[in-house]
Design a protein around this motif. Sequence first.
Motif, PDB file in Angstrom:
ATOM      1  N   ALA A  96     -28.129  82.503  32.142  1.00 51.26           N
ATOM      2  CA  ALA A  96     -27.013  83.606  32.604  1.00 51.26           C
ATOM      3  C   ALA A  96     -25.559  82.743  33.556  1.00 51.26           C
ATOM      4  O   ALA A  96     -24.552  82.605  33.076  1.00 51.26           O
ATOM      5  N   LEU A  97     -26.618  81.933  34.785  1.00 50.12           N
ATOM      6  CA  LEU A  97     -25.892  80.753  35.121  1.00 50.12           C
ATOM      7  C   LEU A  97     -25.283  80.495  34.478  1.00 50.12           C
ATOM      8  O   LEU A  97     -23.939  79.238  34.557  1.00 50.12           O
ATOM      9  N   ASP A  98     -25.126  80.337  33.114  1.00 44.88           N
ATOM     10  CA  ASP A  98     -24.695  78.662  31.848  1.00 44.88           C
ATOM     11  C   ASP A  98     -23.724  79.273  30.859  1.00 44.88           C
ATOM     12  O   ASP A  98     -22.132  79.013  31.128  1.00 44.88           O
ATOM     13  N   LEU A  99     -23.711  80.216  30.977  1.00 46.34           N
ATOM     14  CA  LEU A  99     -22.901  81.631  30.386  1.00 46.34           C
ATOM     15  C   LEU A  99     -21.802  81.510  31.576  1.00 46.34           C
ATOM     16  O   LEU A  99     -20.583  81.364  31.275  1.00 46.34           O
ATOM     17  N   GLU A 100     -21.783  82.421  32.439  1.00 45.26           N
ATOM     18  CA  GLU A 100     -21.103  82.159  34.345  1.00 45.26           C
ATOM     19  C   GLU A 100     -20.256  81.052  33.892  1.00 45.26           C
ATOM     20  O   GLU A 100     -18.803  80.731  33.999  1.00 45.26           O
ATOM     21  N   ALA A 101     -21.019  79.424  34.122  1.00 44.35           N
ATOM     22  CA  ALA A 101     -20.288  78.785  33.883  1.00 44.35           C
ATOM     23  C   ALA A 101     -19.283  78.313  33.266  1.00 44.35           C
ATOM     24  O   ALA A 101     -18.511  77.088  32.897  1.00 44.35           O
ATOM     25  N   ARG A 102     -19.541  78.222  31.219  1.00 49.31           N
ATOM     26  CA  ARG A 102     -19.266  78.291  30.715  1.00 49.31           C
ATOM     27  C   ARG A 102     -17.836  79.306  30.893  1.00 49.31           C
ATOM     28  O   ARG A 102     -16.787  78.329  30.541  1.00 49.31           O
ATOM     29  N   LEU A 103     -17.681  80.620  31.044  1.00 45.45           N
ATOM     30  CA  LEU A 103     -17.011  80.904  31.223  1.00 45.45           C
ATOM     31  C   LEU A 103     -15.724  80.749  31.849  1.00 45.45           C
ATOM     32  O   LEU A 103     -14.556  80.804  31.608  1.00 45.45           O
ATOM     33  N   PHE A 104     -16.313  80.525  33.336  1.00 41.32           N
ATOM     34  CA  PHE A 104     -14.683  80.025  34.201  1.00 41.32           C
ATOM     35  C   PHE A 104     -14.915  78.302  34.374  1.00 41.32           C
ATOM     36  O   PHE A 104     -13.705  78.127  35.321  1.00 41.32           O
ATOM     37  N   ALA A 105     -15.100  77.431  33.411  1.00 43.03           N
ATOM     38  CA  ALA A 105     -15.155  76.306  33.713  1.00 43.03           C
ATOM     39  C   ALA A 105     -13.471  76.010  33.300  1.00 43.03           C
ATOM     40  O   ALA A 105     -13.786  74.813  33.961  1.00 43.03           O
ATOM     41  N   HIS A 106     -13.045  77.139  32.923  1.00 43.71           N
ATOM     42  CA  HIS A 106     -11.562  76.974  32.347  1.00 43.71           C
ATOM     43  C   HIS A 106     -10.571  76.975  33.687  1.00 43.71           C
ATOM     44  O   HIS A 106      -9.363  77.267  33.439  1.00 43.71           O
ATOM     45  N   PHE A 107     -11.186  77.789  34.836  1.00 39.35           N
ATOM     46  CA  PHE A 107     -10.205  78.222  35.657  1.00 39.35           C
ATOM     47  C   PHE A 107     -10.837  77.547  36.855  1.00 39.35           C
ATOM     48  O   PHE A 107     -12.028  76.547  36.767  1.00 39.35           O
ATOM     49  N   GLU A 108      -9.525  76.871  37.904  1.00 41.70           N
ATOM     50  CA  GLU A 108      -9.873  75.795  39.031  1.00 41.70           C
ATOM     51  C   GLU A 108     -11.042  76.926  40.122  1.00 41.70           C
ATOM     52  O   GLU A 108     -10.674  77.938  40.255  1.00 41.70           O
ATOM     53  N   PRO A 109     -12.199  76.282  40.881  1.00 39.93           N
ATOM     54  CA  PRO A 109     -12.506  76.949  41.559  1.00 39.93           C
ATOM     55  C   PRO A 109     -12.269  78.073  42.842  1.00 39.93           C
ATOM     56  O   PRO A 109     -13.048  78.996  42.917  1.00 39.93           O
ATOM     57  N   VAL A 110     -10.868  77.294  43.207  1.00 42.08           N
ATOM     58  CA  VAL A 110      -9.870  78.582  43.990  1.00 42.08           C
ATOM     59  C   VAL A 110      -9.785  79.557  43.524  1.00 42.08           C
ATOM     60  O   VAL A 110      -9.617  80.852  43.829  1.00 42.08           O
ATOM     61  N   GLU A 111      -9.451  79.208  42.057  1.00 40.29           N
ATOM     62  CA  GLU A 111      -9.090  80.968  41.074  1.00 40.29           C
ATOM     63  C   GLU A 111     -10.523  81.711  41.176  1.00 40.29           C
ATOM     64  O   GLU A 111      -9.903  82.752  41.164  1.00 40.29           O
ATOM     65  N   VAL A 112     -11.643  81.023  40.580  1.00 33.60           N
ATOM     66  CA  VAL A 112     -12.562  81.735  40.987  1.00 33.60           C
ATOM     67  C   VAL A 112     -12.787  82.889  42.126  1.00 33.60           C
ATOM     68  O   VAL A 112     -13.381  83.863  41.632  1.00 33.60           O
TER      69      VAL A 112
END
Length: 145
Positions: free
Chosen positions: A112-128
């Motif tokens: 689950a954490l890997d899926l989340e990381a892959r989904l949000f890897a395209h965004f800056e941490p501040v955006e997330v």
Amino acid sequence: MARLVLDDFIPYRLSVVSNLVSDGIAKTYEALFGLNIPEWRLVAVIAESDGITQQAIGQRTRMDKVTVSRAAIALVERELLTRTANPDDRRSHLLRLSAAGEELYAAVAPKALDLEARLFAHFEPVEVAQFMTMLRRIETLARDA
């Protein structure tokens, strides 16, 4: 009068995105672990507690009683959950992960954490972080509406 354009309607967009993400998760969890989405949600919520009622799970996940009940029955039958009497309310039971359920959770959570990381890897941490803040605010406003 303003015209509703469904593709620009934020509640609709939230629903579509939620369904897309859930469908992807469902395929992965079904293939790897034999879990559907309600079952996975129960495992995850129960893992964060030291015993929780079906009613509390429903309130936390916004799943209806029947869905929670069916998922709980399936997981108890698979010996992934245990049900014990609730000392605070004799009409309900507390659900906990069994040893097998703990092992399952230990295998599923990193996926689950890997899926989340892959989904949000395209965004800056501040955006997330901003996105999570907005989601929590929307949730609060929707509950109060």
